[in-house]
Design a protein around this motif. Structure first.
Motif, mmCIF file in Angstrom:
data_model
loop_
_atom_site.group_PDB
_atom_site.id
_atom_site.type_symbol
_atom_site.label_atom_id
_atom_site.label_comp_id
_atom_site.label_asym_id
_atom_site.label_seq_id
_atom_site.Cartn_x
_atom_site.Cartn_y
_atom_site.Cartn_z
ATOM 1 N N LYS A 154 6.719 -7.804 8.406
ATOM 2 C CA LYS A 154 6.756 -6.683 8.508
ATOM 3 C C LYS A 154 8.341 -6.175 8.728
ATOM 4 O O LYS A 154 8.505 -5.124 9.266
ATOM 5 C CB LYS A 154 6.059 -5.882 9.594
ATOM 6 N N PRO A 158 6.106 -1.184 9.317
ATOM 7 C CA PRO A 158 4.500 -1.608 9.474
ATOM 8 C C PRO A 158 3.812 -1.781 8.267
ATOM 9 O O PRO A 158 4.152 -1.298 7.096
ATOM 10 C CB PRO A 158 4.134 -0.111 10.183
ATOM 11 N N VAL A 159 2.826 -2.500 8.425
ATOM 12 C CA VAL A 159 1.974 -2.925 7.186
ATOM 13 C C VAL A 159 0.607 -2.225 7.504
ATOM 14 O O VAL A 159 -0.218 -2.549 8.395
ATOM 15 C CB VAL A 159 1.830 -4.361 6.915
ATOM 16 N N LEU A 178 0.654 -5.380 13.080
ATOM 17 C CA LEU A 178 1.023 -4.795 11.916
ATOM 18 C C LEU A 178 1.120 -3.516 11.533
ATOM 19 O O LEU A 178 1.908 -2.817 10.935
ATOM 20 C CB LEU A 178 0.046 -5.088 10.696
#
Length: 387
Positions: A154, A158-159, A178
């Motif tokens: 990441k 943020p994922v 994440l």
């Protein structure tokens, strides 16, 4: 003296498989060293950025690019009192998941893998360092620290939403949080990537004669760089003049990130790496004014370099290479090298088989993919590879 929000190896969250740590190296140094010694890292020397590997020895490869990113990242981390070993590990690993032929190869593989969960080079980098590097006796992958894995996963932020399957698969075993931002060191690696490729794509485009020095001398930021060079070195020859101008451009990008990061960190006043992760915003980014100028340069590169007729033609050719290799290996799994046979034998679904083929093709270099395509497709030699 490190900043209070710098990542401290003494406070690292450890590795998925516990190990006795080195007496002489911090855990982040050890991560960096494992990445450098990984076979996937070595293969980056024959994977390209924009041009295909055989088009010229002077163009950047994924390996030289990764080294340049790491150099920039260490410089920025030093100025910001962050941890240079962690940023270097993330920088050196950030492109491990790229397939052959740069983003063209990734687009082709993503299209082929769409029915099987897709393909994403960032997620593939996690898959490589957690599974596909198989050299150690006690674990698959490199067993990197949580912080390095977080940074790879990441570094761009943020994922959330539709998480790539390779990343989701690992995250289910080892929560990388994440939804939060990565450490400041990982954010530095991400911006260093932008700095490095914007600079070296200008170099490579000039060498490929896709545009001229005069074109660059009219661009934002670069115009002032050329004026400064001409003032200081009147009559300088063509090659030295453009090199000196691009040196200054490179320095401006680095200095802007450092200055802007200092302002942002001063505003937010984080007291720990946890504060960085939960700040709700990136800490490391270009100033708004420079970013506007940089967008003009990026647009120029898109049209004059990434979509140049010669590059577009090569994109078509290498896309066809990937599109023809994938179904061939899906149909003839016996053509995969010996070390892949165990995975093939354990695959019980078409999805699992597709992921094995995707892993294999994505690990190919430009050179090897072209050779295998010529041997197996164009010449029809259906014998197993020895790679």
């Amino acid at each position: 003296m490190r900043a209070p929000y710098a990542s401290d190896p003494a406070q690292a969250r450890g590795r998925l498989i516990p190990e006795e740590e080195s007496v002489f190296r911090s855990c982040f140094q050890r991560d960096r060293d494992r990445i450098i010694h990984a076979s996937s890292f070595r293969r980056l020397k024959h994977k390209t950025q924009v041009f295909v590997e055989h088009e010229g020895d002077y163009f950047r490869t994924r390996l030289t690019h990764s080294i340049e990113v790491a150099q920039v990242a260490r410089t920025i981390c030093g100025a910001l009192d962050l941890n240079p070993e962690l940023t270097e590990a993330v920088a050196l690993a950030h492109d491990l998941g790229h397939p052959p032929f740069g983003h063209t190869g990734e687009d082709a593989l993503a299209e082929l893998m769409a029915p099987y969960g897709g393909f994403d080079h960032n997620a593939q980098a996690i898959r490589i360092v957690t599974s596909l590097e198989r050299h150690y006796a006690e674990f698959d992958g490199l067993n990197l620290t949580w912080e390095t894995l977080e940074g790879i996963a990441k570094h761009n932020g943020p994922v959330t939403g539709d998480i790539p399957w390779a990343l989701a698969q690992y995250n289910a075993r080892h929560d990388l949080e994440l939804h939060t931002h990565a450490s400041a060191e990982a954010q530095v690696a991400a911006l260093s990537d932008d700095i490095a490729y914007n600079n070296h794509d200008l170099h490579d485009g000039l060498r490929a004669e896709l545009f001229s020095t005069d074109d660059l001398a009219e661009m934002p930021i670069l115009a002032d760089c050329f004026i400064e060079v001409d003032r200081k070195y009147p009559g300088l020859n063509y090659y030295r003049r453009r090199h000196e101008a691009l040196r200054r451009f490179f320095g401006i990008l680095v200095e802007d990130v450092i200055d802007n990061a200092r302002r942002t960190l001063n505003e937010v006043q984080p007291q720990s790496v946890t504060d960085i992760r939960h700040a709700g915003r990136m800490m490391i980014y270009f100033s708004p004014a420079l970013w506007e100028d940089l967008k003009v340069i990026r647009k120029f590169l898109f049209h004059r370099m990434y979509r140049a007729p010669s590059v577009v033609e090569m994109r078509k050719q290498v896309t066809q290479v990937v599109r023809e290799l994938f179904p061939m290996f899906m149909e003839h799994t016996d053509l995969l090298p010996k070390q892949w046979r165990k995975d093939v034998a354990e695959a019980t679904t078409e999805v699992q088989m597709a992921r094995i083929v995707s892993d294999y093709i994505s690990g190919m270099t430009d050179r090897f993919a072209l050779q295998e395509h010529e041997r197996m497709i164009l010449k029809g030699d259906k014998t197993a590879s020895t790679a």
